[in-house]
Design a protein around this motif. Structure first.
Motif, short mmCIF file in Angstrom:
data_model
loop_
_atom_site.label_atom_id
_atom_site.label_comp_id
_atom_site.label_asym_id
_atom_site.label_seq_id
_atom_site.Cartn_x
_atom_site.Cartn_y
_atom_site.Cartn_z
N TYR A 68 -51.67 52.44 -44.14
CA TYR A 68 -52.09 53.41 -45.15
C TYR A 68 -53.59 53.70 -45.12
N ALA A 69 -54.36 52.93 -44.39
CA ALA A 69 -55.81 53.12 -44.34
C ALA A 69 -56.19 54.47 -43.74
N ILE A 70 -55.27 55.08 -43.03
CA ILE A 70 -55.56 56.39 -42.44
C ILE A 70 -55.73 57.45 -43.53
N LEU A 71 -55.13 57.24 -44.69
CA LEU A 71 -55.20 58.22 -45.77
C LEU A 71 -56.63 58.38 -46.31
N PRO A 72 -57.31 57.31 -46.75
CA PRO A 72 -58.68 57.52 -47.21
C PRO A 72 -59.64 57.91 -46.08
N ILE A 116 -59.53 58.37 -53.30
CA ILE A 116 -59.35 57.46 -54.43
C ILE A 116 -57.92 56.90 -54.44
N GLY A 117 -56.94 57.79 -54.36
CA GLY A 117 -55.55 57.34 -54.33
C GLY A 117 -55.23 56.51 -53.09
N GLY A 118 -55.79 56.91 -51.96
CA GLY A 118 -55.56 56.18 -50.71
C GLY A 118 -56.16 54.78 -50.76
N PHE A 119 -57.40 54.66 -51.25
CA PHE A 119 -58.01 53.33 -51.38
C PHE A 119 -57.22 52.46 -52.35
#
Length: 163
Positions: free
Chosen positions: A135-139, A108-111
């Motif tokens: 940052y797309a690697i986070l979700p 949720i935070g990553g998206f």
């Protein structure tokens, strides 16, 4: 081998190769930077940013990979004192907390982070790529961790020997 095990192993093998490729690119990037600085007498600014982004990706995907292998850092002094039945309960509770962390913080935070940086058209300083892609690697990693937590919980229920 069940279909779930096959998918689990396939994802793990893919993550292994992905991490190896990122690490190789990171090593080549830093080697290129050192060679260009000392042999060519010039420094390329994009190599430092590429190394930083590679390290971010390798670390976050590595966290998902370690979660799959159940090799992440843990203090298990009290856990080892528990009975088999209580170890199974504690393991399930731990996996639920890992799942919730991955869902709330990473997915949720990553998206939200990806959406915000893409919406604001934020670009990296040197490479000029949208930061949302970095940052797309986070979700993505959060989704993988959630999958691995579900897989581990299902194994706790289906196989009584796993703790």
């Amino acid at each position: 081998m069940s279909k779930a095990e096959y998918i689990f192993n396939k994802i793990n093998k893919t993550l292994e190769w992905f991490i190896i490729i990122i690490f190789a690119l990171l090593v080549l990037d830093v080697l290129f930077q050192v060679i260009s600085r000392y042999l060519l007498g010039t420094s390329f600014t994009w190599t430092e940013e590429f190394a930083r982004f590679s390290l971010i990706w390798m670390t976050i995907i590595g966290a998902a990979y370690l979660n799959a292998k159940k090799e992440h850092l843990s203090m298990d002094f009290l856990y080892q004192k528990l009975s088999i039945k209580n170890k199974r309960k504690a393991s399930i509770i731990i996996e639920i907390f890992i799942f919730l962390f991955a869902l709330i913080i990473m997915v949720i935070g990553g998206f939200n982070l990806v959406y915000t940086t893409l919406h604001l058209n934020q670009l990296s300083g040197t490479l000029r790529i949208p930061l949302g892609y970095v940052y797309a690697i986070l979700p993505l990693s959060g989704i993988l961790i959630m999958y691995f937590s579900i897989y581990h919980i299902s194994n706790f229920y289906s196989n009584k020997n796993i703790v």
